[in-house]
Design a protein around this motif. Structure first.
Motif, PDB file in Angstrom:
ATOM      1  N   ASP A  43     -24.440 -51.497  10.055  1.00  0.00           N
ATOM      2  CA  ASP A  43     -24.129 -52.887   9.754  1.00  0.00           C
ATOM      3  C   ASP A  43     -24.093 -53.068   8.248  1.00  0.00           C
ATOM      4  O   ASP A  43     -25.093 -52.880   7.564  1.00  0.00           O
ATOM      5  CB  ASP A  43     -25.167 -53.819  10.387  1.00  0.00           C
ATOM      6  CG  ASP A  43     -24.831 -55.292  10.203  1.00  0.00           C
ATOM      7  OD1 ASP A  43     -23.746 -55.572   9.624  1.00  0.00           O
ATOM      8  OD2 ASP A  43     -25.618 -56.144  10.615  1.00  0.00           O
ATOM      9  N   GLU A  87     -19.732 -48.542  12.448  1.00  0.00           N
ATOM     10  CA  GLU A  87     -20.145 -49.904  12.816  1.00  0.00           C
ATOM     11  C   GLU A  87     -20.280 -50.063  14.328  1.00  0.00           C
ATOM     12  O   GLU A  87     -21.253 -50.617  14.824  1.00  0.00           O
ATOM     13  CB  GLU A  87     -19.114 -50.912  12.288  1.00  0.00           C
ATOM     14  CG  GLU A  87     -19.134 -51.117  10.795  1.00  0.00           C
ATOM     15  CD  GLU A  87     -18.031 -52.032  10.316  1.00  0.00           C
ATOM     16  OE1 GLU A  87     -18.242 -52.703   9.289  1.00  0.00           O
ATOM     17  OE2 GLU A  87     -16.970 -52.102  10.967  1.00  0.00           O
ATOM     18  N   ASN A  88     -19.271 -49.566  15.051  1.00  0.00           N
ATOM     19  CA  ASN A  88     -19.205 -49.820  16.494  1.00  0.00           C
ATOM     20  C   ASN A  88     -20.051 -48.881  17.342  1.00  0.00           C
ATOM     21  O   ASN A  88     -20.586 -49.285  18.381  1.00  0.00           O
ATOM     22  CB  ASN A  88     -17.748 -49.746  16.971  1.00  0.00           C
ATOM     23  CG  ASN A  88     -16.895 -50.847  16.393  1.00  0.00           C
ATOM     24  OD1 ASN A  88     -17.411 -51.845  15.910  1.00  0.00           O
ATOM     25  ND2 ASN A  88     -15.585 -50.662  16.426  1.00  0.00           N
ATOM     26  N   GLU A  89     -20.152 -47.637  16.898  1.00  0.00           N
ATOM     27  CA  GLU A  89     -20.791 -46.643  17.760  1.00  0.00           C
ATOM     28  C   GLU A  89     -22.175 -46.206  17.277  1.00  0.00           C
ATOM     29  O   GLU A  89     -22.944 -45.665  18.060  1.00  0.00           O
ATOM     30  CB  GLU A  89     -19.884 -45.411  17.883  1.00  0.00           C
ATOM     31  CG  GLU A  89     -18.553 -45.709  18.564  1.00  0.00           C
ATOM     32  CD  GLU A  89     -17.729 -44.460  18.762  1.00  0.00           C
ATOM     33  OE1 GLU A  89     -18.247 -43.349  18.536  1.00  0.00           O
ATOM     34  OE2 GLU A  89     -16.545 -44.588  19.145  1.00  0.00           O
ATOM     35  N   ARG A  98     -15.518 -46.003   8.936  1.00  0.00           N
ATOM     36  CA  ARG A  98     -16.407 -47.164   8.826  1.00  0.00           C
ATOM     37  C   ARG A  98     -16.455 -47.922  10.155  1.00  0.00           C
ATOM     38  O   ARG A  98     -17.526 -48.342  10.604  1.00  0.00           O
ATOM     39  CB  ARG A  98     -15.926 -48.079   7.697  1.00  0.00           C
ATOM     40  CG  ARG A  98     -16.636 -49.417   7.683  1.00  0.00           C
ATOM     41  CD  ARG A  98     -16.249 -50.268   6.498  1.00  0.00           C
ATOM     42  NE  ARG A  98     -16.674 -51.657   6.728  1.00  0.00           N
ATOM     43  CZ  ARG A  98     -16.809 -52.565   5.781  1.00  0.00           C
ATOM     44  NH1 ARG A  98     -16.564 -52.249   4.535  1.00  0.00           N
ATOM     45  NH2 ARG A  98     -17.177 -53.783   6.062  1.00  0.00           N
ATOM     46  N   LYS A  99     -15.298 -48.066  10.792  1.00  0.00           N
ATOM     47  CA  LYS A  99     -15.245 -48.767  12.076  1.00  0.00           C
ATOM     48  C   LYS A  99     -16.075 -48.043  13.131  1.00  0.00           C
ATOM     49  O   LYS A  99     -16.812 -48.657  13.910  1.00  0.00           O
ATOM     50  CB  LYS A  99     -13.790 -48.881  12.532  1.00  0.00           C
ATOM     51  CG  LYS A  99     -13.596 -49.600  13.858  1.00  0.00           C
ATOM     52  CD  LYS A  99     -12.117 -49.660  14.213  1.00  0.00           C
ATOM     53  CE  LYS A  99     -11.927 -50.319  15.573  1.00  0.00           C
ATOM     54  NZ  LYS A  99     -10.472 -50.362  15.951  1.00  0.00           N
ATOM     55  N   ILE A 100     -15.959 -46.716  13.159  1.00  0.00           N
ATOM     56  CA  ILE A 100     -16.741 -45.923  14.124  1.00  0.00           C
ATOM     57  C   ILE A 100     -18.233 -46.084  13.861  1.00  0.00           C
ATOM     58  O   ILE A 100     -19.029 -46.276  14.789  1.00  0.00           O
ATOM     59  CB  ILE A 100     -16.326 -44.439  14.048  1.00  0.00           C
ATOM     60  CG1 ILE A 100     -14.893 -44.259  14.540  1.00  0.00           C
ATOM     61  CG2 ILE A 100     -17.279 -43.570  14.879  1.00  0.00           C
ATOM     62  CD1 ILE A 100     -14.331 -42.867  14.314  1.00  0.00           C
ATOM     63  N   ASP A 103     -11.285 -46.039   9.191  1.00  0.00           N
ATOM     64  CA  ASP A 103     -11.546 -45.734  10.597  1.00  0.00           C
ATOM     65  C   ASP A 103     -12.958 -45.203  10.782  1.00  0.00           C
ATOM     66  O   ASP A 103     -13.644 -45.534  11.764  1.00  0.00           O
ATOM     67  CB  ASP A 103     -10.524 -44.716  11.109  1.00  0.00           C
ATOM     68  CG  ASP A 103     -10.534 -44.607  12.627  1.00  0.00           C
ATOM     69  OD1 ASP A 103     -10.280 -45.631  13.297  1.00  0.00           O
ATOM     70  OD2 ASP A 103     -10.802 -43.509  13.150  1.00  0.00           O
ATOM     71  N   GLY A 135     -24.200 -48.288  15.196  1.00  0.00           N
ATOM     72  CA  GLY A 135     -25.040 -49.418  14.835  1.00  0.00           C
ATOM     73  C   GLY A 135     -25.118 -49.690  13.358  1.00  0.00           C
ATOM     74  O   GLY A 135     -25.993 -50.406  12.886  1.00  0.00           O
TER      75      GLY A 135
END
Length: 303
Positions: free
Chosen positions: A302, A296-298, A292-294, A290, A300
């Motif tokens: 990559d 990536e999404n919030e 990692r997802k944050i 989770d 930037g």
């Protein structure tokens, strides 16, 4: 229910507001005007945490989540006067709540009330506390005792949540968790002291949100709860898991010449499950996924 949150712009406070907005009317209390975010779902109020300013900020509220505290400061571990401010602040919160008629309070305590060299593993809320881990833990323990005093003499309903080491995006820099993730993201080796045998017990910050909500609605006679994941994890296993989640496989250096912390932390949450009806939703693997997802999404990030 109208809920006031002290320390609202801090690490845990920010997640708590995000998790509770839309379900409750929220008042965010902070001493830093620069951190007040303009959100229609939250009414932010400035306070120096004196009783006078707190009573003004708390008027009309039905419950309080008390997160504001001075956290452990490197190099100042032996100066109790610094951490005694946590007791003074908490005393002002409880007394202000009593004066404006608020009895439902959730207080964020800490795993630091336990000491792995004095308490048996796993730590239980029924354990006798003789020597806390540090002075920060001592200040939290005094606050818990103050809460029980107000519950007994004034009929208040203050619940203390002993939080395991908190994990989440936005945690302060320099601690092992953030350092490992930063290095894994950069594909650099993770430095593990010694053999990484010591074990820590964590809780994901989003699980704290659900625990706080359960405590706000709880009517049990029990008032102290451990909040943690189901299992602890060694420093070595944690490093390996971070590398797995962030695609930095096998990139670990064991600094055998550095003294490692071999203490083990494990908090028993059986009592919490029974009386608070709270169960952690995240184990370490899913918490890191989770995060990692944050990132990536919030932020930037990559891969």
């Amino acid at each position: 229910m109208k809920i006031a949150i002290t320390g609202a712009t801090g690490f845990i406070g920010s997640y708590l507001i995000e998790g509770l907005k839309g379900k409750y009317e929220l008042v965010g209390i902070t001493r830093d005007a620069s951190k007040c975010i303009s959100k229609s779902e939250v009414n932010y109020k400035l306070s120096d945490y004196s009783k006078e300013s707190l009573m003004d900020a708390l008027l009309g509220c039905e419950a309080v989540v008390h997160l504001a505290a001075i956290r452990p400061l490197k190099g100042q571990e032996s100066d109790y006067l610094i951490y005694n401010k946590n007791v003074e602040l908490t005393s002002n919160i409880f007394e202000s709540c009593r004066n404006v008629g608020i009895s439902n309070i959730v207080f964020a305590s800490s795993r630091s009330v336990y000491n792995p060299r004095c308490n048996n593993i796993p730590f239980k809320t029924s354990d006798k506390i003789e020597y806390t881990l540090n002075l920060y833990g001592l200040s939290k323990y005094f606050c818990e005792k103050l809460a029980l005093y107000y519950n007994h003499y004034y009929g208040m309903d203050i619940k203390s949540l002993r939080l395991a080491q908190v994990l989440g995006v936005g945690e302060k820099e320099g601690v092992m968790v953030t350092e490992f993730i930063k290095r894994a993201m950069s594909k650099e080796p993770l430095i593990v002291y010694g053999e990484g045998k010591g074990k820590r017990h964590y809780v994901y910050v989003k699980d704290i949100v659900s625990a706080v909500e359960k405590a706000l609605l709880n009517q049990s006679e029990e008032k102290i709860f451990n909040i943690a994941m189901e299992n602890n994890i060694s420093h070595r296993a944690f490093a390996e898991l971070v590398n797995l989640v962030f695609d930095n496989i096998n990139n670990i250096v064991f600094a055998k010449e550095l003294k490692e912390d071999t203490d083990e932390y494990l908090m028993d949450i059986t009592h919490t499950k029974k009386y608070l009806n709270w169960f952690p939703s995240y184990d370490m693997y899913h918490a890191l996924l989770d995060m990692r997802k944050i990132l990536e999404n919030e932020m930037g990030y990559d891969l």
